[in-house]
Scaffold this active site. Structure first.
Site, PDB file in Angstrom:
ATOM      1  N   GLY A 237       0.760  -1.242   0.000  1.00 46.11           N
ATOM      2  CA  GLY A 237       0.000   0.000   0.000  1.00 46.11           C
ATOM      3  C   GLY A 237       0.790   1.291   0.000  1.00 46.11           C
ATOM      4  O   GLY A 237       0.208   2.360  -0.210  1.00 46.11           O
ATOM      5  N   GLU A 275       3.694  -6.864   1.709  1.00 47.07           N
ATOM      6  CA  GLU A 275       3.245  -7.246   0.349  1.00 47.07           C
ATOM      7  C   GLU A 275       3.289  -6.040  -0.577  1.00 47.07           C
ATOM      8  O   GLU A 275       2.259  -5.630  -1.117  1.00 47.07           O
ATOM      9  CB  GLU A 275       1.805  -7.768   0.408  1.00 47.07           C
ATOM     10  CG  GLU A 275       1.570  -8.925   1.337  1.00 47.07           C
ATOM     11  CD  GLU A 275       0.083  -9.206   1.559  1.00 47.07           C
ATOM     12  OE1 GLU A 275      -0.770  -8.431   1.084  1.00 47.07           O
ATOM     13  OE2 GLU A 275      -0.213 -10.195   2.231  1.00 47.07           O
ATOM     14  N   PRO A 276       4.444  -5.421  -0.754  1.00 47.86           N
ATOM     15  CA  PRO A 276       4.477  -4.205  -1.578  1.00 47.86           C
ATOM     16  C   PRO A 276       4.367  -4.503  -3.067  1.00 47.86           C
ATOM     17  O   PRO A 276       4.886  -5.505  -3.553  1.00 47.86           O
ATOM     18  CB  PRO A 276       5.867  -3.623  -1.265  1.00 47.86           C
ATOM     19  CG  PRO A 276       6.691  -4.832  -0.937  1.00 47.86           C
ATOM     20  CD  PRO A 276       5.766  -5.825  -0.278  1.00 47.86           C
ATOM     21  N   ARG A 278       3.123  -1.468  -5.833  1.00 48.28           N
ATOM     22  CA  ARG A 278       3.323  -0.190  -6.507  1.00 48.28           C
ATOM     23  C   ARG A 278       4.672   0.463  -6.184  1.00 48.28           C
ATOM     24  O   ARG A 278       5.375   0.925  -7.082  1.00 48.28           O
ATOM     25  CB  ARG A 278       2.200   0.766  -6.081  1.00 48.28           C
ATOM     26  CG  ARG A 278       2.193   2.104  -6.782  1.00 48.28           C
ATOM     27  CD  ARG A 278       1.189   3.043  -6.112  1.00 48.28           C
ATOM     28  NE  ARG A 278      -0.116   2.446  -5.933  1.00 48.28           N
ATOM     29  CZ  ARG A 278      -1.072   2.407  -6.865  1.00 48.28           C
ATOM     30  NH1 ARG A 278      -0.860   2.954  -8.032  1.00 48.28           N
ATOM     31  NH2 ARG A 278      -2.234   1.841  -6.615  1.00 48.28           N
ATOM     32  N   TYR A 318      -9.377   5.406 -11.976  1.00 47.71           N
ATOM     33  CA  TYR A 318      -9.115   6.013 -10.657  1.00 47.71           C
ATOM     34  C   TYR A 318      -8.884   7.520 -10.726  1.00 47.71           C
ATOM     35  O   TYR A 318      -8.400   8.095  -9.756  1.00 47.71           O
ATOM     36  CB  TYR A 318      -7.837   5.417 -10.043  1.00 47.71           C
ATOM     37  CG  TYR A 318      -7.771   3.918  -9.962  1.00 47.71           C
ATOM     38  CD1 TYR A 318      -8.799   3.176  -9.386  1.00 47.71           C
ATOM     39  CD2 TYR A 318      -6.648   3.223 -10.428  1.00 47.71           C
ATOM     40  CE1 TYR A 318      -8.708   1.787  -9.288  1.00 47.71           C
ATOM     41  CE2 TYR A 318      -6.551   1.842 -10.335  1.00 47.71           C
ATOM     42  CZ  TYR A 318      -7.583   1.139  -9.765  1.00 47.71           C
ATOM     43  OH  TYR A 318      -7.484  -0.227  -9.672  1.00 47.71           O
ATOM     44  N   CYS A 343     -13.280   3.930 -28.133  1.00 46.13           N
ATOM     45  CA  CYS A 343     -14.550   4.626 -28.312  1.00 46.13           C
ATOM     46  C   CYS A 343     -15.258   4.869 -26.980  1.00 46.13           C
ATOM     47  O   CYS A 343     -16.324   4.308 -26.701  1.00 46.13           O
ATOM     48  CB  CYS A 343     -15.431   3.829 -29.268  1.00 46.13           C
ATOM     49  SG  CYS A 343     -14.616   3.632 -30.849  1.00 46.13           S
ATOM     50  N   GLU A 344     -14.614   5.624 -26.137  1.00 46.31           N
ATOM     51  CA  GLU A 344     -15.155   6.026 -24.833  1.00 46.31           C
ATOM     52  C   GLU A 344     -14.593   7.413 -24.544  1.00 46.31           C
ATOM     53  O   GLU A 344     -13.406   7.645 -24.775  1.00 46.31           O
ATOM     54  CB  GLU A 344     -14.644   5.115 -23.701  1.00 46.31           C
ATOM     55  CG  GLU A 344     -14.917   3.651 -23.833  1.00 46.31           C
ATOM     56  CD  GLU A 344     -16.310   3.223 -23.398  1.00 46.31           C
ATOM     57  OE1 GLU A 344     -16.955   3.993 -22.650  1.00 46.31           O
ATOM     58  OE2 GLU A 344     -16.739   2.146 -23.823  1.00 46.31           O
ATOM     59  N   TYR A 372       0.262  -1.816 -12.063  1.00 47.60           N
ATOM     60  CA  TYR A 372      -1.147  -1.755 -12.472  1.00 47.60           C
ATOM     61  C   TYR A 372      -1.303  -1.139 -13.865  1.00 47.60           C
ATOM     62  O   TYR A 372      -2.224  -0.389 -14.126  1.00 47.60           O
ATOM     63  CB  TYR A 372      -1.989  -1.024 -11.408  1.00 47.60           C
ATOM     64  CG  TYR A 372      -1.761  -1.605 -10.029  1.00 47.60           C
ATOM     65  CD1 TYR A 372      -2.272  -2.850  -9.715  1.00 47.60           C
ATOM     66  CD2 TYR A 372      -0.980  -0.948  -9.081  1.00 47.60           C
ATOM     67  CE1 TYR A 372      -2.020  -3.427  -8.464  1.00 47.60           C
ATOM     68  CE2 TYR A 372      -0.728  -1.517  -7.836  1.00 47.60           C
ATOM     69  CZ  TYR A 372      -1.256  -2.752  -7.543  1.00 47.60           C
ATOM     70  OH  TYR A 372      -0.996  -3.318  -6.320  1.00 47.60           O
TER      71      TYR A 372
HETATM   72  C1  PLP Z   1      -3.725  -8.236  -0.611  1.00 52.35           C
HETATM   73  C2  PLP Z   1      -2.877  -7.211  -1.271  1.00 52.35           C
HETATM   74  N1  PLP Z   1      -1.595  -7.114  -0.897  1.00 52.35           N
HETATM   75  C3  PLP Z   1      -0.771  -6.215  -1.475  1.00 52.35           C
HETATM   76  C4  PLP Z   1      -1.212  -5.362  -2.461  1.00 52.35           C
HETATM   77  C5  PLP Z   1      -0.237  -4.391  -3.071  1.00 52.35           C
HETATM   78  O1  PLP Z   1      -0.571  -3.081  -2.858  1.00 52.35           O
HETATM   79  P1  PLP Z   1       0.393  -1.917  -3.375  1.00 52.35           P
HETATM   80  O2  PLP Z   1       0.653  -2.165  -4.797  1.00 52.35           O
HETATM   81  O3  PLP Z   1      -0.350  -0.688  -3.118  1.00 52.35           O
HETATM   82  O4  PLP Z   1       1.650  -2.000  -2.550  1.00 52.35           O
HETATM   83  C6  PLP Z   1      -2.547  -5.413  -2.862  1.00 52.35           C
HETATM   84  C7  PLP Z   1      -3.040  -4.478  -3.872  1.00 52.35           C
HETATM   85  O5  PLP Z   1      -4.165  -4.207  -4.053  1.00 52.35           O
HETATM   86  C8  PLP Z   1      -3.396  -6.374  -2.260  1.00 52.35           C
HETATM   87  O6  PLP Z   1      -4.677  -6.484  -2.619  1.00 52.35           O
END
Ligand code: PLP
Length: 391
Positions: A237, A275-276, A278, A318, A343-344, A372
């Site tokens: 996140g 769990e990075p 982005r 977003y 076409c949007e 993403y």
């Molecule tokens: C369960 C889980 N972990 C980790 C992430 C990675 O998030 P970010 O890319 O913001 O670090 C996500 C993204 O939606 C997620 O759903």
């Protein structure tokens, strides 16, 4: 600063992008693997001792995954497809954390047979399903409970996941029912962790701090009953800046995030997991696209490129901002909307921006699209998917 001799470059080693379009056929995602390595090392250092599981959904490109694996990362996955991709790229089942609210029986059975390191459970029925399946397969599932602390991280509503009206995780009031279920499946489930993920593009940490405090209490309560509980997964996140280049400020946000995390969790003396997605890969990628037309109307000037919302959906989904830079910089500029062929009317990359005065045939790069981007691409309007190149 990203230009050398007026040619756009990518990454810490400033690799030029112009050579990539010598035989241009269609939009190209380019990923700089040195940037990936630099970001991974910076985050590992800041979050001392934390095991990083890369969120595969953010960028499942094999080159990117292999690079992260070589640096020591694990993989955070949300589908059997992502498990398969991670295994193909050299991750072992013991490197994989498996999250997601909708895991099917088939997917869970495959994960159990493979011996996936940790399954992050998102509901009571999922926990029961795992208990039954693991019993049938004569396996011991290693599960973490993904809890939803009901906090706001001030991000776009579509990427907030830690509020009680989100579908993710389980409310703390569910804990007694979860404990009962875990005890009734003690032959087929080990509770090994508590997990959370509050959402994405987090640039301010008061909600995160509060969430850690709330879930630490739950962790300690559960640990008193389950000696197998030894992991705390604090999710991904951490956000980046899309509207400017300010790596110094991003670094200081990383330090703040790490400080809050470690201050809250270090004394648990457990395996800390993150769990990075982005933060590790967004800056490493750019989407290169070719200008097709300059269209003047009484209201606007449109730069129409050959990439569309189907290739990079973040602006339309977003309302996300991406910087758009010409591969070759010129002195003159004009104010334009940069739009695609789809076409949007939501098919735009930027509105009312000042852009180098590009012409038909010129190339621009949509920056910071390493996360993403391709992973959310589609063939809408039967446009081909973009190419991907690692440099
Ligand atoms: C369960 C889980 N972990 C980790 C992430 C990675 O998030 P970010 O890319 O913001 O670090 C996500 C993204 O939606 C997620 O759903």
């Amino acid at each position: 600063m990203e230009y050398i001799n007026n040619e756009l470059c990518l990454g810490p080693l400033k690799k030029p992008l112009l050579p990539l379009v010598a035989n241009y056929m269609r939009p190209i995602y380019v990923y700089d693997l040195d940037s990936v390595a630099q970001r991974y090392q910076a985050m590992s250092q800041a979050l001392k001792g934390t095991r990083l599981f890369f969120a595969v959904k953010s960028n499942p490109n094999p080159g990117v995954l292999q690079k992260l694996k070589s640096l020591g990362a694990g993989a955070d996955v949300v589908s059997l497809g992502e498990i398969k991709r991670a295994l193909e790229c050299g991750f072992s089942p013991q490197d994989i954390v498996y999250s997601g609210v909708g895991k099917t029986k088939f997917e869970l059975a495959e994960a159990l047979k493979l011996g996936i390191y940790q399954i992050n459970v998102e509901s009571l029925p999922e926990l029961e399903r795992i208990g039954v399946l693991a019993r049938e397969l004569n396996k011991k599932a290693q599960v973490a409970l993904r809890l939803n602390p009901d906090v706001d991280i001030n991000t776009h509503p579509y990427i907030a996941t830690g509020l009680k009206d989100n579908k993710f995780g389980m409310e703390r009031s569910m804990v007694p029912a979860l404990v009962k279920c875990l005890k009734s499946y003690s032959d087929s489930i080990d509770l090994v962790g508590v997990s959370l993920h509050l959402g994405s593009q987090m640039l301010e940490f008061s909600g995160y701090d509060e969430a850690l405090k709330r879930l630490k209490t739950v962790y300690l309560e559960l640990q008193a009953q389950f000696p197998t509980l030894k992991k705390f997964d604090f999710g991904g996140g951490l956000g980046i800046f899309y509207d400017r280049v300010d790596l110094q400020l991003e670094e200081s946000l990383l330090q703040k995030y790490a400080q809050i995390t470690l201050e809250n969790l270090s004394d648990l003396n457990c395996e800390l997991q993150a769990e990075p997605g982005r933060w590790l890969v967004a800056h490493c990628g750019a989407l290169i696209t070719q200008v097709q037309y300059i269209k003047e109307t009484s209201a606007k000037t449109f730069v129409i490129v050959d990439a569309g919302m189907n290739h990079l959906i973040r602006p339309s989904l977003y309302e996300a901002t991406h910087r758009i830079e010409p591969l070759k910089r010129k002195d003159a500029a004009f104010v334009v909307d940069v739009v695609g062929p789809i076409c949007e009317s939501s098919d735009f990359f930027a509105k009312e921006i000042s852009l180098t005065k590009v012409q038909e045939g010129d190339f621009v790069a949509i920056m910071d699209s390493g996360a993403y981007g391709y992973s959310m691409a589609s063939v809408y309007n039967l446009q081909e998917l973009p190419l991907e190149i690692c440099i």
